[in-house]
Design a protein around this motif. Structure first.
Motif, PDB file in Angstrom:
ATOM      1  N   MET A   7      27.325  22.463  35.252  1.00 59.10           N
ATOM      2  CA  MET A   7      28.457  22.220  36.150  1.00 59.10           C
ATOM      3  C   MET A   7      28.266  22.993  37.457  1.00 59.10           C
ATOM      4  SD  MET A   7      32.431  23.167  35.635  1.00 59.10           S
ATOM      5  CE  MET A   7      33.433  23.298  37.092  1.00 59.10           C
ATOM      6  N   ILE A   8      27.873  24.282  37.309  1.00 56.07           N
ATOM      7  CA  ILE A   8      27.716  25.105  38.511  1.00 56.07           C
ATOM      8  C   ILE A   8      26.602  24.551  39.396  1.00 56.07           C
ATOM      9  CG2 ILE A   8      27.087  27.411  39.331  1.00 56.07           C
ATOM     10  CD1 ILE A   8      28.498  28.445  36.743  1.00 56.07           C
ATOM     11  N   SER A   9      25.520  24.086  38.745  1.00 59.13           N
ATOM     12  CA  SER A   9      24.390  23.580  39.526  1.00 59.13           C
ATOM     13  C   SER A   9      24.801  22.329  40.312  1.00 59.13           C
ATOM     14  CB  SER A   9      23.213  23.278  38.603  1.00 59.13           C
ATOM     15  OG  SER A   9      23.535  22.193  37.771  1.00 59.13           O
ATOM     16  N   ARG A  10      25.618  21.482  39.686  1.00 66.71           N
ATOM     17  CA  ARG A  10      26.038  20.266  40.374  1.00 66.71           C
ATOM     18  C   ARG A  10      26.996  20.586  41.530  1.00 66.71           C
ATOM     19  NH1 ARG A  10      27.217  16.260  35.461  1.00 66.71           N
ATOM     20  NH2 ARG A  10      27.668  18.286  34.577  1.00 66.71           N
ATOM     21  N   THR A  11      27.866  21.583  41.282  1.00 64.07           N
ATOM     22  CA  THR A  11      28.756  22.003  42.368  1.00 64.07           C
ATOM     23  C   THR A  11      27.943  22.506  43.548  1.00 64.07           C
ATOM     24  OG1 THR A  11      30.293  22.698  40.647  1.00 64.07           O
ATOM     25  CG2 THR A  11      30.780  23.412  42.874  1.00 64.07           C
ATOM     26  N   PHE A  12      26.898  23.283  43.209  1.00 59.60           N
ATOM     27  CA  PHE A  12      26.037  23.801  44.269  1.00 59.60           C
ATOM     28  C   PHE A  12      25.328  22.683  45.008  1.00 59.60           C
ATOM     29  CE2 PHE A  12      26.319  28.256  42.920  1.00 59.60           C
ATOM     30  CZ  PHE A  12      26.306  28.833  44.185  1.00 59.60           C
ATOM     31  N   ALA A  13      24.890  21.688  44.248  1.00 60.70           N
ATOM     32  CA  ALA A  13      24.196  20.564  44.869  1.00 60.70           C
ATOM     33  C   ALA A  13      25.102  19.859  45.870  1.00 60.70           C
ATOM     34  CB  ALA A  13      23.730  19.590  43.797  1.00 60.70           C
ATOM     35  N   LEU A  14      26.392  19.671  45.472  1.00 64.26           N
ATOM     36  CA  LEU A  14      27.347  19.030  46.372  1.00 64.26           C
ATOM     37  C   LEU A  14      27.601  19.877  47.612  1.00 64.26           C
ATOM     38  CD1 LEU A  14      30.035  17.686  43.913  1.00 64.26           C
ATOM     39  CD2 LEU A  14      28.735  16.323  45.514  1.00 64.26           C
ATOM     40  N   LEU A  15      27.692  21.186  47.374  1.00 67.27           N
ATOM     41  CA  LEU A  15      27.923  22.120  48.473  1.00 67.27           C
ATOM     42  C   LEU A  15      26.755  22.068  49.447  1.00 67.27           C
ATOM     43  CD1 LEU A  15      29.962  24.253  49.285  1.00 67.27           C
ATOM     44  CD2 LEU A  15      28.642  25.928  48.033  1.00 67.27           C
ATOM     45  N   LYS A  16      25.547  22.037  48.871  1.00 65.93           N
ATOM     46  CA  LYS A  16      24.335  21.994  49.687  1.00 65.93           C
ATOM     47  C   LYS A  16      24.305  20.709  50.513  1.00 65.93           C
ATOM     48  CE  LYS A  16      19.503  22.287  48.957  1.00 65.93           C
ATOM     49  NZ  LYS A  16      18.503  22.097  47.899  1.00 65.93           N
ATOM     50  N   LYS A  17      24.701  19.622  49.878  1.00 68.56           N
ATOM     51  CA  LYS A  17      24.725  18.338  50.581  1.00 68.56           C
ATOM     52  C   LYS A  17      25.669  18.373  51.779  1.00 68.56           C
ATOM     53  CE  LYS A  17      27.795  14.905  50.795  1.00 68.56           C
ATOM     54  NZ  LYS A  17      29.198  15.003  50.655  1.00 68.56           N
ATOM     55  N   ASP A  18      26.867  18.995  51.581  1.00 64.68           N
ATOM     56  CA  ASP A  18      27.816  19.078  52.689  1.00 64.68           C
ATOM     57  C   ASP A  18      27.284  19.951  53.819  1.00 64.68           C
ATOM     58  OD1 ASP A  18      29.881  17.381  52.173  1.00 64.68           O
ATOM     59  OD2 ASP A  18      30.976  18.794  50.906  1.00 64.68           O
ATOM     60  N   LEU A  19      26.654  21.065  53.430  1.00 62.77           N
ATOM     61  CA  LEU A  19      26.123  21.972  54.451  1.00 62.77           C
ATOM     62  C   LEU A  19      24.982  21.314  55.214  1.00 62.77           C
ATOM     63  CD1 LEU A  19      26.184  25.404  52.605  1.00 62.77           C
ATOM     64  CD2 LEU A  19      27.594  24.699  54.521  1.00 62.77           C
ATOM     65  N   LEU A  20      24.115  20.614  54.456  1.00 62.63           N
ATOM     66  CA  LEU A  20      22.994  19.912  55.095  1.00 62.63           C
ATOM     67  C   LEU A  20      23.500  18.870  56.078  1.00 62.63           C
ATOM     68  CD1 LEU A  20      20.178  19.180  52.514  1.00 62.63           C
ATOM     69  CD2 LEU A  20      19.966  20.215  54.771  1.00 62.63           C
ATOM     70  N   LEU A  21      24.539  18.170  55.633  1.00 63.23           N
ATOM     71  CA  LEU A  21      25.122  17.128  56.479  1.00 63.23           C
ATOM     72  C   LEU A  21      25.642  17.744  57.774  1.00 63.23           C
ATOM     73  CD1 LEU A  21      25.244  14.222  55.501  1.00 63.23           C
ATOM     74  CD2 LEU A  21      27.686  14.513  55.179  1.00 63.23           C
ATOM     75  N   GLU A  22      26.219  18.951  57.621  1.00 61.62           N
ATOM     76  CA  GLU A  22      26.741  19.640  58.798  1.00 61.62           C
ATOM     77  C   GLU A  22      25.616  19.994  59.766  1.00 61.62           C
ATOM     78  OE1 GLU A  22      30.413  20.475  58.633  1.00 61.62           O
ATOM     79  OE2 GLU A  22      29.774  20.154  60.691  1.00 61.62           O
ATOM     80  N   PHE A  23      24.464  20.420  59.205  1.00 60.83           N
ATOM     81  CA  PHE A  23      23.329  20.791  60.060  1.00 60.83           C
ATOM     82  C   PHE A  23      22.710  19.557  60.724  1.00 60.83           C
ATOM     83  CE2 PHE A  23      23.155  24.843  57.697  1.00 60.83           C
ATOM     84  CZ  PHE A  23      23.191  25.668  58.804  1.00 60.83           C
TER      85      PHE A  23
END
Lengths: 218, 232
Positions: A1-17
């Motif tokens: 669960m934590i890994s998937r949350t992180f993956a989503l978080l990473k996706k949002d941050l990447l999108l921001e960059f």
């Protein structure tokens, strides 16, 4: 669960960059708002300064957080739906918005110091308040943004829904940040107020986790 | 007739409230004097509002558990009547404040509006105003019911501390704030004179029953209107 949350978080941050125009858009929004205030009132006294600061935070939050759900298209949401659970999704969104909002709050604090002078006695305390406030405001507005996205409405609905809900926390934050302006509080009051704000944050987080699954299904 | 007993009770209690409230003896306190009789109307409005909002909250939770549109209609109308009671509470409070808090004529109502209890009440009315705006922005009934139930639950959860906790921590003009002798804002049950209590408790029950009665009438009309939408 934590890994998937992180993956989503990473996706949002990447999108921001990758799509930096939205980030710079909000930055410009902050800078121009504060510049307008600077032009209209030169050096506001501590009470006005404090009040203006928090009101500006509120509007920045509406603008910064609003897009978090509005930007997700229907197809994309369906795709996420097949991949992750709603709880993971909402936690990722909240964490991302907290990070974004704290960053924006700190930038606007810097601009306030630069343009509107510095009536703050205890800068460290006020910065701590800004971080706490940014986190609290962004949490509430994340859920409001999810609700407004369901109604296919713009940022105006987020403001209508969110302002009454954030008011108690905002009042507490304004009061507590007066410590930084050397206002003397009754003994134990500061701890009580801070505890109440954090308690409300926990409540908001719990409500978001409980309620978001109902918004999620379509 | 069997089911109507509480409506008759509401009527009797309210007649008693109005007659007893205006004619029975009350303690004469400085500043308050005879305005203390407003206790039977003003405070009861807030009691009624809070109880109606709690009922609305419960029906929202029930809606999310079973997605029965009937529960959504209940939640909507209890919230509507609750908001109406809130506005009435404001109006009765304004009249009361005009005679007790405002001492000289140059002092405007604006100077007392920043009162923690009033802010809590304003938040409550704003929240339910937003709730109705949100409901109005949907065309799909199921979606409307689900999203507004979510907002109702969330908003109520945050309304609760702003009405019941925060006013206890800051100074207030209402009786019972910190600084004055008791811990309960707006009302301290131990302070109330027994003469007041004789009318006050029946009044609270009477007004709340009246609110529930109004809400059930509205709900019944809505249920008839949406008869073909609600499949039992």
């Amino acid at each position: 669960m934590i890994s998937r949350t992180f993956a989503l978080l990473k996706k949002d941050l990447l999108l921001e960059f990758r799509q930096q125009h939205t980030f710079y858009g909000i930055l410009l929004y902050i800078a121009s708002t504060i510049f307008v205030i600077y032009l209209s009132i030169d050096k506001p006294d501590a009470i006005v300064w404090n009040g203006l600061f928090w009101v500006i935070q509120l509007f920045i939050s509406v603008n910064a957080v609003a897009k978090s759900f509005l930007q997700e298209s229907r197809g994309k949401m369906l795709y996420f739906y097949t991949l992750v659970s709603p709880v993971e999704f909402v936690i990722a969104k909240i964490v991302y918005n907290i990070v974004l909002m704290i960053l924006m709050s700190l930038i606007s604090l810097g601009l306030f110091f630069l343009f509107l002078g510095n009536p703050v006695n205890d800068a460290a305390w006020f910065t701590a308040m800004v971080v706490l406030g940014g986190a609290s405001i962004s949490m509430v507005f994340t859920l409001m943004s999810a609700i407004a996205a369901k109604a296919q409405q713009n940022a105006a609905l987020i403001a209508i829904l969110g302002f009454p809900v954030i008011l108690p926390q905002l009042l507490l934050l304004m009061r507590l940040s007066k410590v930084a302006f050397a206002e003397v509080f009754r003994e134990g009051m500061v701890l009580q107020l801070a505890g109440l704000i954090i308690g409300l944050d926990v409540l908001v987080m719990a409500m978001a986790v409980i309620l978001f699954p109902y918004l999620w299904k379509d | 007739m069997k089911k109507a007993w509480w409506k008759i009770l509401a009527l009797l209690l309210l007649v008693y409230t109005v007659v007893g409230g205006f004619l029975m003896d009350v303690p004469r306190l400085p500043i308050l004097n005879e305005t203390i009789r407003n206790l039977y109307f003003h405070v009861c409005m807030w009691f009624g509002m809070m109880i109606l909002f709690i009922i609305s909250f419960i029906y929202s939770v029930k809606y999310l558990r079973g997605f029965n549109l009937r529960n959504d209609i209940y939640a909507h109308h209890f919230a509507a009547v609750g908001t109406f009671f809130g506005i009435l509470g404001y109006v009765t409070g304004t009249i009361w404040a005009n005679y007790t808090w405002i001492t000289d004529q140059s002092q405007s109502l604006g100077s007392v509006l920043k009162e923690p209890k009033l802010i809590g009440a304003a938040i409550a009315i704003l929240i339910y105003g937003a709730y109705f705006v949100l409901r109005g922005s949907f065309t799909d009934m199921d979606k409307k019911a689900r999203v507004s139930a979510v907002y109702n639950i969330f908003a109520f959860a945050l309304l609760f501390p702003s009405i019941w906790i925060i006013p206890r921590m800051v100074g207030s003009l209402h009786p019972g704030a910190p600084g004055s002798d008791s811990g309960n804002p707006a009302l301290n049950f131990k302070d109330i004179d027994s003469r007041l209590r004789m009318v006050f408790y029946p009044a609270v029950i009477g007004w709340t029953l009246l609110g529930v009665w109004i809400a059930t009438l509205k709900i019944r009309i809505q249920l008839i209107r949406d008869k073909n939408l609600i499949n039992e």
